[in-house]
Design an enzyme around this catalytic site. Structure first.
Site: not given
Ligand code: IPE
Ligand code: IPE
Ligand code: MG
Length: 253
Positions: A21, A25-26, A69, A72
Site C-alpha cells: 500500500d 500517496r508516494w 479496488n 477506483r
Molecule cells: C489494499 O489497499 C489493497 C491492495 C494493496 C491491493 P487499499 O489501498 O485498497 O486499502 P484501503 O482502501 O486503504 O483499506
Molecule cells: C496500493 O497503493 C496499490 C493498490 C491498492 C493497487 P494505493 O493506490 O492504495 O496507494 P494509496 O493508499 O492511495 O497511497
Molecule cells: Mg491504499
C-alpha cells in the site's frame, strides 16, 4: 542482496503476505500522478520478490488488487491491469530462471480476458518450479473467499460428499481458493495503515502483523529484512503461556 548471518540463524518466515500500500500517496507527495506511483510500485514488487527468494522464503503472497479496488476510477484500474500484464511479460524469464512458481487467488471472472489468459499461461508455465511460490491476490476479497468456499462446501454436502456434522476447520480450509498455501507467518503492510482491508481473513488467525510507514515504492530488500528481524524477535504463543512455548522448544511439555 547481502543477507546478515544473524537473520539466517533464526527461523525465516515460511510464508510472508504483503499488503502493498501507499503508491498513490508516494506519488502525490512528489507531485506526480498516481499511475507513476503504481509504476514505481512495480519496481518495488520485482525487488521484493527477488529478496524474498534470496532469503529462502517458501511462499510469498502479494495483495495486488482487491475486489474493492474495482471501484477506483476506470483509468486507474486500466493502468493497474496494464502493469500486471507488463510484469507477467517482463518477469516471466527471470521467474523461470529462479524456479519460482506462480499462482493466483481471487475471482478471476472480473479480470479482462487478455489478462486472465496471461495469468493462466504464467501459472501453467511455472507449475513445475519448486523454489519459492509467488501467489498473486488478484481481484481478491477475504470475505468473498469465505463465501465462495461455503458455496462449494454446500454443493458437496448436497451431493452427499460431505457430512455437515463432520465439518471442521480443516475441512473448511480445503475449500478456500488455494488450500495448498499455508497460513502466513508474517503479514506486512506498507503505507502506515493499521488495517487488514479484506485480505486473507481466514488465514491470518495467528499471523504476526508488521506495519511500516514506508510507502510501497520505497520498500525493498533491506525493509524486508527489517520486517523479518522484527518477526524473529517475537514469541508466537498460539494461546499458550510463554513458559509452555519455551518449554516445548527445549523439548519439554
Ligand atoms: C489494499 O489497499 C489493497 C491492495 C494493496 C491491493 P487499499 O489501498 O485498497 O486499502 P484501503 O482502501 O486503504 O483499506
Ligand atoms: C496500493 O497503493 C496499490 C493498490 C491498492 C493497487 P494505493 O493506490 O492504495 O496507494 P494509496 O493508499 O492511495 O497511497
Ligand atoms: Mg491504499
Amino acid at each position: 542482496m547481502m543477507i546478515e548471518s544473524s537473520l539466517i540463524n533464526e527461523p525465516i518466515p515460511r510464508h510472508i503476505a504483503i499488503i502493498m500500500d501507499g503508491n498513490g500517496r508516494w506519488a502525490q507527495a512528489r507531485g506526480i500522478s498516481r499511475n507513476e506511483g503504481h509504476k514505481k510500485g512495480l519496481d518495488a514488487l520485482r525487488s521484493v520478490v527477488r529478496s524474498a527468494n534470496d532469503l529462502g522464503v517458501r511462499w510469498l503472497t502479494l495483495y495486488a488488487f482487491s475486489l474493492e479496488n474495482w471501484s477506483r476510477p476506470k483509468l486507474e484500474v486500466a493502468s493497474l491491469m496494464g502493469l500486471l500484464e507488463r510484469y507477467l511479460e517482463l518477469e516471466i524469464e527471470e521467474v523461470m530462471e529462479k524456479g519460482i512458481q506462480l499462482r493466483s487467488i481471487g475471482r478471476p471472472d472480473r479480470l479482462p480476458s487478455r489478462i486472465r489468459k496471461k495469468v493462466d499461461d504464467a501459472i501453467e508455465r511455472t507449475r513445475n518450479n519448486s523454489n519459492m511460490t509467488l501467489v498473486f491476490a488478484l481481484s481478491y476479497g477475504g470475505r468473498s473467499e469465505i463465501v465462495d468456499a461455503t458455496r462449494k462446501l454446500l454443493r458437496d454436502a448436497e451431493l452427499g460428499k460431505i457430512d455437515p456434522e463432520r465439518i471442521d476447520e480443516k475441512t473448511f480450509a480445503a475449500y478456500l481458493y488455494d488450500p495448498e498455501v499455508p497460513d502466513p507467518d508474517l503479514l506486512i503492510r506498507t503505507g502506515a495503515e493499521l488495517r487488514v482491508s479484506n485480505f486473507l481473513l481466514w488465514q491470518i488467525a495467528y499471523t504476526e502483523i508488521y506495519s511500516t510507514g514506508v510507502m510501497w515504492p520505497d520498500f525493498g530488500g533491506s525493509e524486508l529484512m527489517d520486517a523479518v528481524r522484527d518477526y524473529q524477535s517475537r514469541e508466537r504463543r498460539f494461546g499458550l503461556t510463554g513458559e509452555q512455548v519455551r518449554g516445548t522448544r527445549n523439548g519439554g511439555g
